[in-house]
Design an enzyme around this catalytic site. Structure first.
Site, short mmCIF file in Angstrom:
data_model
loop_
_atom_site.label_atom_id
_atom_site.label_comp_id
_atom_site.label_asym_id
_atom_site.label_seq_id
_atom_site.Cartn_x
_atom_site.Cartn_y
_atom_site.Cartn_z
CD GLU A 118 -2.85 -1.09 2.41
OE1 GLU A 118 -3.94 -0.52 2.29
OE2 GLU A 118 -2.48 -1.63 3.48
CD GLU A 138 -3.45 -6.92 3.71
OE1 GLU A 138 -3.14 -7.81 2.89
OE2 GLU A 138 -2.92 -5.80 3.74
C1 1HE Z 1 6.75 -8.48 12.18
C2 1HE Z 1 6.11 -8.36 10.94
C3 1HE Z 1 4.85 -7.70 10.93
C4 1HE Z 1 7.96 -9.42 10.61
N1 1HE Z 1 4.38 -7.22 12.08
N2 1HE Z 1 6.24 -8.00 13.30
N3 1HE Z 1 2.29 -8.63 7.11
C5 1HE Z 1 2.50 -9.95 7.12
O1 1HE Z 1 1.62 -10.74 7.38
C6 1HE Z 1 3.90 -10.39 6.84
C7 1HE Z 1 4.51 -11.01 8.08
N4 1HE Z 1 5.97 -11.21 7.95
C8 1HE Z 1 6.48 -12.25 7.26
O2 1HE Z 1 5.81 -13.02 6.58
C9 1HE Z 1 7.97 -12.43 7.40
O3 1HE Z 1 8.40 -11.74 8.56
C10 1HE Z 1 8.80 -11.93 6.18
C11 1HE Z 1 8.53 -12.86 4.99
C12 1HE Z 1 8.47 -10.51 5.81
C13 1HE Z 1 10.30 -11.98 6.54
O4 1HE Z 1 10.64 -13.27 7.01
P1 1HE Z 1 12.00 -13.46 7.84
O5 1HE Z 1 12.14 -14.94 8.10
O6 1HE Z 1 13.11 -12.75 7.16
O7 1HE Z 1 11.78 -12.68 9.24
P2 1HE Z 1 10.93 -13.12 10.53
O8 1HE Z 1 11.77 -14.00 11.40
O9 1HE Z 1 9.59 -13.63 10.15
O10 1HE Z 1 10.69 -11.71 11.23
C14 1HE Z 1 11.73 -11.03 11.91
C15 1HE Z 1 11.06 -10.24 13.04
O11 1HE Z 1 10.18 -9.28 12.47
C16 1HE Z 1 10.19 -11.13 13.92
O12 1HE Z 1 10.21 -10.57 15.21
P3 1HE Z 1 11.16 -11.18 16.38
O13 1HE Z 1 10.93 -10.27 17.53
O14 1HE Z 1 10.69 -12.59 16.57
O15 1HE Z 1 12.57 -11.11 15.83
C17 1HE Z 1 8.82 -10.95 13.34
O16 1HE Z 1 7.77 -11.18 14.26
C18 1HE Z 1 8.86 -9.48 12.97
N5 1HE Z 1 7.89 -9.15 11.94
N6 1HE Z 1 6.88 -8.95 9.99
C19 1HE Z 1 5.07 -7.38 13.23
N7 1HE Z 1 4.17 -7.49 9.78
C20 1HE Z 1 -2.85 -0.72 7.01
S1 1HE Z 1 -3.44 -2.28 6.95
C21 1HE Z 1 -2.18 -3.28 6.30
C22 1HE Z 1 -2.42 -4.70 6.65
C23 1HE Z 1 -1.17 -5.52 6.47
O17 1HE Z 1 -0.12 -5.03 6.22
S2 1HE Z 1 -1.37 -7.21 6.64
C24 1HE Z 1 0.19 -7.87 6.26
C25 1HE Z 1 1.06 -8.00 7.48
#
Ligand code: 1HE
Length: 267
Positions: A118, A138
């Site tokens: 977005e 989402e």
């Molecule tokens: C996060 C987020 C997040 C990572 N919110 N903390 N977005 C998603 O559903 C995508 C979610 N993220 C992923 O699928 C993956 O993190 C990635 C593919 C982007 C990257 O994977 P990777 O293996 O490199 O990293 P990771 O181990 O998953 O994440 C590293 C850290 O970032 C980890 O936190 P930690 O404290 O355990 O180290 C994750 O929890 C954190 N992290 N993505 C919070 N999105 C205005 S409305 C919009 C609606 C949306 O955007 S919905 C889509 C949300």
């Protein structure tokens, strides 16, 4: 105020000037540049009042990804009232990007997911490295886009493609994203930022009134009825051509001092 004299808007948003181009980086790589309220507010504050010397901007992400989208921790305990205000904050901030003073180029790589997509869609041009991929998870998370995606993405890629992404969790590769119009330029690994900065420098050298017309008049004309559009176009064209900047550029061409238009363009 020169940018170095300004207090930073947030430690999660890094800004540096490259001549007339502001390079703005999401600086939360440990969370994959997941966008929390502080970052969304800082983006809005920057683009609402960019440094006076800035004529264009590049928006990029630190680390291996552009952005993992909304910080899901921000909304996990949210009720409907807080949710609607949260979404409106995103709208307000992204409006400063989409409808602000600066042409903004998004330099994309890695995950460009949910709210990250977005955000990219609120920019005016997108450059994507081959590592980029696009998703709207989402549906899997039980939520809906809230950062303007349902308004901007159907206009960019079509309603049917966005519906597919949201219902099935379909992920598009950088090459697919280029084919369907998410990105305007496809760059080799590690070459996206340099290309985006080059393009931004070119944009910064345009006549300011032409950039204004492209950012402010063109999208409104494109969304208006035909007859209002034709009239607004004539008015904008006349105002632009009457500007001193146009006069000197037209004279330079007519006197053989201006560059001719070649065929090659990057990628
Ligand atoms: C996060 C987020 C997040 C990572 N919110 N903390 N977005 C998603 O559903 C995508 C979610 N993220 C992923 O699928 C993956 O993190 C990635 C593919 C982007 C990257 O994977 P990777 O293996 O490199 O990293 P990771 O181990 O998953 O994440 C590293 C850290 O970032 C980890 O936190 P930690 O404290 O355990 O180290 C994750 O929890 C954190 N992290 N993505 C919070 N999105 C205005 S409305 C919009 C609606 C949306 O955007 S919905 C889509 C949300």
């Amino acid at each position: 105020m020169p940018p170095e004299a300004r207090p930073p808007l947030s430690a999660l948003l890094a800004v540096e000037m490259h001549g007339p181009v502001a390079l703005v980086r999401l600086a939360r790589p440990e969370k994959r540049n997941a966008l929390n309220e502080e970052m969304v507010e800082a983006l809005g504050a920057f683009f609402a009042a960019p440094p006076a010397e800035a004529r264009a901007a590049v928006l990029a992400g630190n680390g291996a990804h552009f952005s993992a989208g909304l910080d899901l921790a921000d909304i996990s305990a949210q009720d409907a009232t807080a949710g609607v205000f949260h979404s409106r904050l995103w709208h307000q901030s992204f409006r400063h990007i989409a409808e602000g003073r600066l042409p903004v180029i998004a330099a994309l790589h890695g995950a460009v997911i949910g709210g990250g997509l977005e955000l990219a869609a609120a920019c005016h041009i997108r450059v994507a490295e081959r590592s980029a991929y696009y998703a709207l998870p989402e549906g899997q998370r039980g939520i809906f886009v809230g950062g303007g995606g349902s308004v901007r993405l159907p206009r960019l890629i079509g309603l049917a493609r966005m519906t597919d992404m949201m219902l099935t969790g379909r992920v598009f590769s950088a090459e697919e994203g280029q084919a369907i119009g998410i990105s305007n330029y496809l760059a080799e690994p590690d070459a996206g930022l340099a290309l985006a900065l080059d393009l931004a420098a070119k944009i910064a050298s345009n006549a300011p009134l032409t950039n204004f017309a492209v950012l402010q008049a063109l999208p409104r004309i494109a969304e208006s009825d035909r007859e209002s559009g034709f009239l607004a176009e004539s008015l904008m064209a006349a105002i632009a051509a009457a500007d001193q900047e146009a006069k000197s550029r037209l004279a330079a061409f007519l006197e053989g001092r201006a560059a001719k238009i070649g065929r090659a363009s990057p990628t």
